[in-house]
Design an enzyme around this catalytic site. Structure first.
Site, PDB file in Angstrom:
ATOM      1  N   HIS A   1     -15.477  -3.222   1.157  1.00 51.33           N
ATOM      2  CA  HIS A   1     -15.394  -3.958  -0.105  1.00 51.33           C
ATOM      3  C   HIS A   1     -16.728  -3.845  -0.826  1.00 51.33           C
ATOM      4  CE1 HIS A   1     -14.824  -7.313  -2.934  1.00 51.33           C
ATOM      5  NE2 HIS A   1     -13.545  -7.188  -2.702  1.00 51.33           N
TER       6      HIS A   1
ATOM      7  N   ASP B   1      -6.801  -6.257   0.274  1.00 53.78           N
ATOM      8  CA  ASP B   1      -5.869  -5.350  -0.396  1.00 53.78           C
ATOM      9  C   ASP B   1      -5.007  -4.579   0.597  1.00 53.78           C
ATOM     10  OD1 ASP B   1      -6.852  -5.900  -3.071  1.00 53.78           O
ATOM     11  OD2 ASP B   1      -8.643  -4.819  -2.473  1.00 53.78           O
TER      12      ASP B   1
END
Length: 430
Positions: A305, A363
């Site tokens: 991330h 995600d």
């Protein structure tokens, strides 16, 4: 006022700027007066710039911490629901029982949209992307609610916020129904926020159905986990639009536009597309090798991330939710999900991913979860926008109530031509 100062020396002068300490996070140097001394600060992408002061959300990417108004995200996902989180983000505290009941009742009173709004959808092409339809209809709401567009009045700002949170799932579901050629479903006040959304997505006028409670709870958690994420691209877009005095519907529409960009809101859809590209468990090794090769354009989506250099705190909640949904719908043994679970296991055990801290992020699991629920990938970013609406509008409300509220006006490092004279067309060289 701050007693601590930072000194910047340049061009034979030395300038002091105040240093402010936050309740959490890194110190901030206030350089807003730098321009008065003949220079500007350059920070492309704002990676070292605090553009505002906020009390809403805190992120510590190094430690993997995400707090809404001081509450850890995993505790909120476990002990609260999305309506409580909406109240928290808007007003600063979790509601008591009476406050929650009143808030939920108010939201339910505003879930319907004018019949003229539903007619907007007939003007869209049959294969229009749902995000295009949501973006357009949210922006158009300002044409219907003139009674609460005085942004100088706190009561008007609050009513607009309520309307946006309430109507977003209705319009999101309408965008999906229109895209598949099915009739719109009206919201039902007997259902909670997540149940109502699933009802409007998957229900039909021909039969009475109740959303599966496991799927409704999963959807509620997805809403919570995506409700806010500090000063990201879309939130900053909302704040910049709001700084001009634009109405809240226009500001949220601007935020949706920013979220639509694949670098921001499309990560879970990209992750699912990557899994489909890998295709089979036997191909995982080949793609892991490609991911490790710096010269290979392939990137392993859903791992690591930009903000979190540790485990994404939302991912743990989403992982648990994903497995609950797979159990509920009985899709564990489908090739796509078997592939994802195998890839997850390899990534969590592979030294390369451990050293690089490339853990599965929110995600990775949210895309799988939405797919298992039966939601097509072109609706993923719409659901992201639905979830994030409360975060956007909370930041907008905070900004509008701030005494330091001012028009956003960044500067630039100009590297173009110096002043030159215009030559008439007949004298310009070919």
């Amino acid at each position: 006022m701050s007693n601590r100062k930072a000194k910047l020396s340049f061009e034979n002068q030395s300038v002091e700027f105040p240093i402010y300490s936050p309740t959490l996070g890194k110190d901030v140097i206030d350089v807003k007066t730098l321009g008065n001394h003949g220079a500007y600060a350059l920070d492309v992408g704002f990676y070292s710039t605090a553009a505002c002061e906020s009390k809403i959300t805190f992120i510590d990417g190094e430690k993997g911490i995400l707090l809404y108004r001081g509450y850890p995200i995993d505790q909120l996902a476990d002990k609260s629901d999305y309506m409580e989180v909406c109240y928290l983000l808007m007003y600063g505290e979790l509601p008591n029982k009476g406050e929650k009941e009143k808030f939920v009742r108010t939201i339910k009173e505003h879930t319907s949209v004018y019949e003229q709004v539903t007619k907007f959808f007939n003007g869209f092409h049959y294969d229009a992307h749902p995000m295009a339809m949501v973006l357009s209809t949210i922006g158009a709401l300002s044409a219907f609610y003139h009674d609460a567009l005085d942004i100088t009045k706190p009561a008007d700002r609050e009513l607009s916020a309520i309307r946006l949170i309430a109507k977003m799932p209705t319009l999101a579901a309408m965008s999906y129904k229109y895209s598949i050629g099915q009739p719109f479903m009206h919201p039902r006040r007997a259902m909670n926020y997540a149940e109502n959304f699933l009802h409007m997505l998957f229900g039909t006028p021909y039969e009475e159905t109740e959303p599966d409670p496991v799927l409704a709870r999963a959807m509620d958690r997805i809403f919570i986990l995506h409700a806010d994420h500090e000063q990201n691209a879309s939130t900053t877009t909302v704040r910049v639009a709001g700084s001009t005095g634009a109405n809240p519907f226009a500001c949220i529409s601007a935020g949706i536009s920013a979220l639509w960009g694949p670098a921001h809101g499309g990560a879970n859809e990209a992750c699912l597309n990557m899994l489909r590209k890998i295709g089979d468990e036997k191909n995982i090794g080949q793609y892991i090798k490609k991911a490790k090769d710096k010269n290979d354009p392939f990137r392993l989506m859903g791992f690591g991330h930009r903000v979190y250099k540790n485990y994404d705190p939302r991912a743990k909640v989403m992982q648990k939710t994903c497995y609950e949904v797979l159990d509920a719908v009985g899709r564990h043994n489908e090739p796509l999900f078997k592939l994802a679970i195998k890839l997850e296991k390899i990534a969590l055990e592979d030294d390369y991913f451990i050293e690089k801290k490339l853990y599965p992020n929110v995600d990775f699991y949210s895309g799988l979860t939405l797919n298992a629920i039966g939601i097509p990938s072109n609706m993923f970013t719409v659901i992201f926008a639905l979830s994030r609406t409360v975060g956007w509008i909370s930041h907008w409300m905070e900004m509008m109530s701030s005494p330091d509220h001012r028009l956003a006006r960044p500067r630039q490092l100009y590297t173009g031509e110096t002043e030159r004279e215009v030559i008439s067309l007949d004298k310009r060289q070919a």
